[in-house]
Design a protein around this motif. Structure first.
Motif, PDB file in Angstrom:
ATOM      1  N   ARG A  44      -4.339   4.177   2.696  1.00 50.34           N
ATOM      2  CA  ARG A  44      -3.874   4.654   3.981  1.00 50.34           C
ATOM      3  C   ARG A  44      -4.638   3.792   4.904  1.00 50.34           C
ATOM      4  O   ARG A  44      -4.073   3.785   6.171  1.00 50.34           O
ATOM      5  N   HIS A  45      -5.796   3.445   4.682  1.00 53.54           N
ATOM      6  CA  HIS A  45      -6.506   2.539   5.862  1.00 53.54           C
ATOM      7  C   HIS A  45      -5.892   1.138   6.094  1.00 53.54           C
ATOM      8  O   HIS A  45      -5.469   0.840   7.312  1.00 53.54           O
ATOM      9  N   ILE A  46      -5.218   0.723   4.845  1.00 51.04           N
ATOM     10  CA  ILE A  46      -4.366  -0.684   5.143  1.00 51.04           C
ATOM     11  C   ILE A  46      -3.176  -0.298   6.032  1.00 51.04           C
ATOM     12  O   ILE A  46      -2.707  -0.985   6.790  1.00 51.04           O
ATOM     13  N   SER A  96       0.661  -1.205   0.157  1.00 49.89           N
ATOM     14  CA  SER A  96      -0.126  -0.053   0.047  1.00 49.89           C
ATOM     15  C   SER A  96       0.968   1.397  -0.037  1.00 49.89           C
ATOM     16  O   SER A  96       0.333   2.314  -0.803  1.00 49.89           O
ATOM     17  N   MET A  97       2.054   1.234   0.582  1.00 48.99           N
ATOM     18  CA  MET A  97       2.883   2.345   0.572  1.00 48.99           C
ATOM     19  C   MET A  97       3.633   2.793  -0.828  1.00 48.99           C
ATOM     20  O   MET A  97       3.436   3.792  -1.112  1.00 48.99           O
ATOM     21  N   ASP A 157      -7.060  -0.084  -8.677  1.00 49.44           N
ATOM     22  CA  ASP A 157      -6.163  -1.012  -7.997  1.00 49.44           C
ATOM     23  C   ASP A 157      -6.332  -0.553  -6.413  1.00 49.44           C
ATOM     24  O   ASP A 157      -5.337  -0.625  -5.766  1.00 49.44           O
ATOM     25  N   GLY A 158      -7.067   0.134  -6.063  1.00 53.18           N
ATOM     26  CA  GLY A 158      -7.399   0.429  -4.582  1.00 53.18           C
ATOM     27  C   GLY A 158      -7.108   2.080  -4.496  1.00 53.18           C
ATOM     28  O   GLY A 158      -5.904   2.592  -4.573  1.00 53.18           O
ATOM     29  N   THR A 159      -7.998   2.662  -4.068  1.00 50.42           N
ATOM     30  CA  THR A 159      -8.025   4.355  -3.928  1.00 50.42           C
ATOM     31  C   THR A 159      -6.905   4.591  -2.934  1.00 50.42           C
ATOM     32  O   THR A 159      -6.813   3.784  -2.057  1.00 50.42           O
ATOM     33  N   SER A 160      -6.399   5.746  -2.923  1.00 51.70           N
ATOM     34  CA  SER A 160      -5.256   6.286  -1.811  1.00 51.70           C
ATOM     35  C   SER A 160      -6.194   6.061  -0.417  1.00 51.70           C
ATOM     36  O   SER A 160      -5.375   5.814   0.426  1.00 51.70           O
TER      37      SER A 160
END
Length: 386
Positions: free
Chosen positions: A373-375, A320-321, A366-369
């Motif tokens: 940040r949640h992950i 995620s980073m 592919d997954g919002t910002s």
């Protein structure tokens, strides 16, 4: 990227760069204007990619692919990020989920995709279940040995009408420590099956020419041979695909940012105001310095993820980073490039406005910002009991 390239990697990069220069970049403006890749052009790219050894380069050699390492695949995706997604998507990189094929599925789905005889779609997102995968409404119920599939998918992207879709649907409920959780299974659904309708979806201002599709399932009967992997393992399988997909998105963002930085630097060095190049003014020169620094940091994040993946220590937060920073970095670089160009940055005759539009999508797909940040925050807080 910052890592030293082996001789083999340098040869691959030279091949990719030469292919892009000859087969992709010359068509960028036309594809953006038309809003599509003409079918004849797409098939030409496909054929020439096969001849160049680039088609299915991501797949293992034992199934007829290129057998590239993760590091090499990342380098390749970084280069592709510099050009039109609609065009480079014709250089097929079949989803590695297909490696879970067994028995007849290998000849029916896996090998035809590696040989460019078939195209697949990865169908997970729904109108009411984008980031919230557990909110999916698509479901499949058993009917003897078969499954009956109902539901719909949207924002399912690909370069051309596919031959089949890998569809994720709920097949039951599992009790977990955190309460009831949908059991998700992956299915092969062939275009043309009774009850399965597919059409082109809405048109996006980012990556014009790269299609989205809408899929609808009305009592579609699927045999036991159309289950990919094991029943209930769909989320685990999709998670593995999204893991590396997000690293590839990060690498692609770095490639796009490098192209933008090059355009911005050339303009700042040649455009003159008040008797000197605009790059000599701090307002412009400092933008270039920030852009170059952020690109270096993003490349290092991607390289770190590759090292962690190879060492078996890669976490969801690490991924995620990469996705978060690289996608937001390329947006800042794109916006600064437009600012450096001034009004010319928004003119259709130049590529800057197209790269600016294309960059915006990276913070969403592919997954919002926000999801990234949640992950990341969850990984920080869970060990502390929060």
């Amino acid at each position: 990227m910052n890592m030293d390239h082996s001789h083999e990697n340098r040869l691959l990069l030279e091949t990719v760069q030469a292919f892009m220069k000859a087969e992709l970049t010359p068509h960028e403006a036309e594809v953006d204007r038309l809003g599509e890749v003409p079918l004849e052009l797409g098939r030409q790219i496909e054929r020439r990619a096969i001849a160049a050894g680039l088609y299915a380069a991501n797949m293992p050699e034992n199934v007829g692919g290129g057998g590239l390492s993760l590091e090499t695949k990342v380098l390749m995706e970084r280069e592709y990020g510099k050009t039109s997604h609609a065009l480079h998507s014709w250089i097929g990189r079949p989803t590695e989920l297909l490696l879970a094929c067994e028995g007849d599925q290998i000849e029916r789905y896996l090998l035809p995709c590696v040989r460019a005889e078939k195209r697949e779609l990865f169908a997970l997102t729904e109108p009411e279940a984008g980031s919230d995968v557990m909110g999916m409404k698509s479901n499949a119920r058993r009917d003897g040995a078969d499954w009956i599939l109902n539901g719909s998918k949207h924002f399912i992207s690909g370069p051309v009408m596919p031959d089949f879709a890998i569809v994720f649907a709920a097949t039951g409920i599992d009790e977990t420590k955190r309460g009831p959780r949908k059991r998700v299974t992956a299915f092969f659904v062939d275009v043309g099956m009774t009850g399965f309708t597919i059409s082109e979806g809405t048109h996006c201002v980012s990556y014009r020419g790269y299609k989205t599709f809408q899929l609808h399932f009305d009592n579609v009967r699927l045999g036991p041979g159309q289950v990919l992997g094991e029943e209930g393992c769909g989320l685990e399988m999709s998670g593995k695909w999204l893991t590396y997909g997000r690293i590839f998105v990060g690498a692609s963002c770095c490639g796009k940012a490098e192209r933008l930085l090059g355009l911005a630097a050339e303009w700042a060095a040649s455009r003159k105001q008040f008797g000197q190049a605009i790059g000599k003014f701090q307002g412009t020169g400092f933008k270039l310095a920030d852009m170059a620094t952020e690109l270096r940091a993003a490349d290092l994040l991607v390289e770190d993820a590759v090292r962690r993946a190879n060492a078996g220590t890669l976490t969801d937060a690490d991924i995620s980073m990469v996705k978060l920073y690289c996608s937001e970095m390329v947006n800042r670089v794109a916006d600064n490039t437009v600012q450096i160009y001034g009004g010319m940055g928004l003119m259709e005759e130049l590529p800057v406005q197209r790269l600016w539009r294309d960059s915006r999508l990276e913070r969403i797909w592919d997954g919002t910002s926000e999801i990234q940040r949640h992950i990341i925050s969850r990984a920080i807080l869970r060990p502390l009991g929060a």
